[in-house]
Scaffold this motif. Structure first.
Motif, short mmCIF file in Angstrom:
data_model
loop_
_atom_site.label_atom_id
_atom_site.label_comp_id
_atom_site.label_asym_id
_atom_site.label_seq_id
_atom_site.Cartn_x
_atom_site.Cartn_y
_atom_site.Cartn_z
N ARG A 41 -0.31 -1.09 -8.94
CA ARG A 41 -0.40 -2.19 -7.98
C ARG A 41 -1.82 -2.21 -7.42
N PRO A 42 -2.67 -3.12 -7.94
CA PRO A 42 -4.05 -3.16 -7.45
C PRO A 42 -4.16 -3.38 -5.94
N TYR A 43 -3.25 -4.21 -5.39
CA TYR A 43 -3.27 -4.46 -3.96
C TYR A 43 -1.84 -4.39 -3.43
N LEU A 44 -1.73 -4.05 -2.17
CA LEU A 44 -0.44 -3.96 -1.51
C LEU A 44 -0.35 -5.05 -0.45
N THR A 45 0.85 -5.55 -0.22
CA THR A 45 1.05 -6.56 0.81
C THR A 45 1.13 -5.90 2.18
N PRO A 46 0.89 -6.63 3.26
CA PRO A 46 0.95 -6.04 4.60
C PRO A 46 2.28 -5.38 4.92
N ASN A 47 3.40 -5.99 4.48
CA ASN A 47 4.69 -5.38 4.80
C ASN A 47 4.93 -4.11 3.99
N GLN A 48 4.38 -4.04 2.76
CA GLN A 48 4.49 -2.80 1.99
C GLN A 48 3.72 -1.68 2.67
N ILE A 49 2.51 -2.00 3.14
CA ILE A 49 1.70 -0.99 3.82
C ILE A 49 2.38 -0.54 5.11
N SER A 50 2.93 -1.49 5.86
CA SER A 50 3.61 -1.16 7.10
C SER A 50 4.82 -0.26 6.85
N ALA A 51 5.59 -0.57 5.81
CA ALA A 51 6.77 0.23 5.48
C ALA A 51 6.37 1.65 5.08
N LEU A 52 5.31 1.77 4.30
CA LEU A 52 4.86 3.09 3.87
C LEU A 52 4.32 3.90 5.05
N GLU A 53 3.59 3.24 5.94
CA GLU A 53 3.06 3.95 7.10
C GLU A 53 4.18 4.47 7.99
N GLN A 54 5.26 3.73 8.10
CA GLN A 54 6.40 4.18 8.89
C GLN A 54 7.08 5.38 8.25
N GLN A 55 7.09 5.42 6.91
CA GLN A 55 7.72 6.54 6.21
C GLN A 55 6.92 7.83 6.35
N VAL A 56 5.59 7.73 6.34
CA VAL A 56 4.77 8.95 6.37
C VAL A 56 4.44 9.39 7.79
N ALA A 57 4.67 8.53 8.79
CA ALA A 57 4.27 8.86 10.16
C ALA A 57 5.09 10.03 10.69
N HIS A 58 4.42 11.13 11.02
CA HIS A 58 5.11 12.24 11.66
C HIS A 58 4.33 12.72 12.89
N ILE A 59 3.16 12.11 13.14
CA ILE A 59 2.39 12.36 14.34
C ILE A 59 1.93 11.01 14.88
N ASN A 60 1.39 11.01 16.09
CA ASN A 60 1.01 9.73 16.68
C ASN A 60 -0.15 9.11 15.92
N GLY A 61 -0.24 7.79 16.00
CA GLY A 61 -1.22 7.05 15.23
C GLY A 61 -2.65 7.46 15.52
N SER A 62 -2.97 7.73 16.79
CA SER A 62 -4.33 8.10 17.17
C SER A 62 -4.73 9.43 16.52
N LEU B 282 -8.23 -2.06 4.70
CA LEU B 282 -8.55 -3.35 4.08
C LEU B 282 -8.75 -3.29 2.57
N PRO B 283 -9.48 -2.30 2.02
CA PRO B 283 -9.67 -2.30 0.56
C PRO B 283 -8.39 -2.19 -0.25
N LEU B 284 -7.29 -1.79 0.41
CA LEU B 284 -6.02 -1.67 -0.30
C LEU B 284 -5.23 -2.98 -0.32
N LYS B 285 -5.66 -3.95 0.49
CA LYS B 285 -4.89 -5.19 0.52
C LYS B 285 -5.75 -6.46 0.46
N SER B 286 -7.07 -6.31 0.44
CA SER B 286 -7.95 -7.48 0.38
C SER B 286 -8.94 -7.33 -0.77
N THR B 287 -9.27 -8.43 -1.39
CA THR B 287 -10.21 -8.40 -2.51
C THR B 287 -11.62 -8.11 -2.02
N PRO B 288 -12.47 -7.53 -2.87
CA PRO B 288 -13.82 -7.17 -2.41
C PRO B 288 -14.67 -8.37 -2.01
#
Length: 329
Positions: free
Chosen positions: A30-51, A206-212
């Motif tokens: 998958r050359p690029y990921l959609t915003p909802n895919q990225i959001s879903a993955l971030e929720q799965q890996v989150a085990h500490i606070n975002g900061s 951004l490089p994972l979801k937007s073209t150069p």
């Protein structure tokens, strides 16, 4: 750009398939990921606070930049390493790979191969050693300490390669910045500022979801606002960029500067985040209320480390070819 993939179970046997057994799992790049895919993955890996998570990433980026500069890697190699690092921790939890420094060095090693700026892994490890201990004792590449770390990173490299689906296609925004600036006859100072902003874009998702070329145009827009150069003649459609994607790049970069300005390249020139805040407000007035629309996409899961135990895994870059092959069986 390197990309990750979804997995599609496949089965087959020589008896039912004269061309031979099919791989058990097809993993599509998958050359690029959609915003909802990225959001879903971030929720799965989150085990500490975002900061805290972001601070660990900044530390890893510092390792990549310091080691890469020590070895005189070009910007594209270090940028590729940062992109690979971002992708790795989208599909892998920090609980499974807590040493972000080791992961950063493994990503830099993979990036050196991707960008054809080869260095031996031991050379990278020795450079990292001297950066951490500038006044420490000398060390050779045959040292047991280096050899032990090399073995650990070789195993980690395999996880990195599987995470990016062995897709080494990476494109950077900097060449587009130069081409766009020349095409529109912008001053060199504008291109230089946009170049620095492009370097900061590696620290974002951004490089994972937007073209150069969309990132390049967004960097030129922000640079024009900073140094007060009119770039109203740079229309997104003129450069095959969707207006929504352009807006997303600009707004995300401005948000990044507002929240993390001290961690960026531009901090040496612009120390007040209020400048970026005013740009954000002005942009909102002209664009109206901005709401990022999540494009539907396949649901993605974290890396399955037992995947190879279930049979042969085939990594496919060309989706159309995979579809044709699937229909032919």
């Amino acid at each position: 750009m390197s990309a990750n993939a979804s997995t599609t179970p496949r089965s087959g046997s020589p008896a039912s398939n004269p061309q031979g057994p099919l791989p058990a799992i097809i993993q599509l790049s998958r050359p690029y990921l959609t915003p909802n895919q990225i959001s879903a993955l971030e929720q799965q890996v989150a085990h500490i606070n975002g900061s805290r998570d972001q601070q660990l990433k900044f530390q890893a980026f510092s390792v990549i930049l310091a080691t890469g500069s020590y070895l005189r890697f070009p910007i594209r190699t270090m940028g590729t390493a940062m992109i690979i690092f971002q992708r790795f921790y989208l599909f892998n939890s920090m609980q499974d790979f807590p040493s972000t420094s080791d992961t950063a060095l493994a990503c830099l090693f993979v990036a050196s191969k991707t960008e054809d700026t080869l260095k031996k892994l031991k050379e990278i490890l020795v450079a990292s050693y001297y950066i951490k201990r500038p006044s420490g004792p000398d060390i050779s590449m045959d040292s047991p300490v280096i050899e032990d770390q090399r073995r650990r990173l070789i195993s980690l490299e395999r996880h990195v390669l599987e995470t990016i689906s062995f897709d080494f296609r990476v494109k950077h925004p900097q060449p587009y910045i130069i081409k766009f600036a020349k095409r529109l006859r912008y001053p060199v100072s504008l291109a230089e500022t946009a170049w620095q902003i492009a370097l900061d874009s590696y620290r974002t998702i951004l490089p994972l979801k937007s073209t150069p070329h969309a990132i390049a145009l967004g960097c030129l827009y922000i640079a024009g606002s900073l140094i007060e150069v009119d770039i109203s003649d740079a229309k997104p459609d003129q450069f095959c960029v969707q207006p929504r994607e352009f807006e997303n790049v600009v707004l995300e970069m401005l948000e990044f500067y507002i929240d993390w300005l001290p961690q960026t390249t531009l901090f040496a020139r612009y120390t007040d985040p209020a400048k970026f805040m005013s740009m954000r407000i002005d942009l909102n007035k002209r664009l109206g209320k901005y709401t990022e629309q999540c494009v539907p996409g396949a649901h993605l899961q974290l890396r399955d480390y037992s995947m190879s135990d279930k049979g042969t895994v085939r990594y496919v870059l060309n989706w159309e070819r995979e579809r044709i092959e699937r229909e032919s069986y």
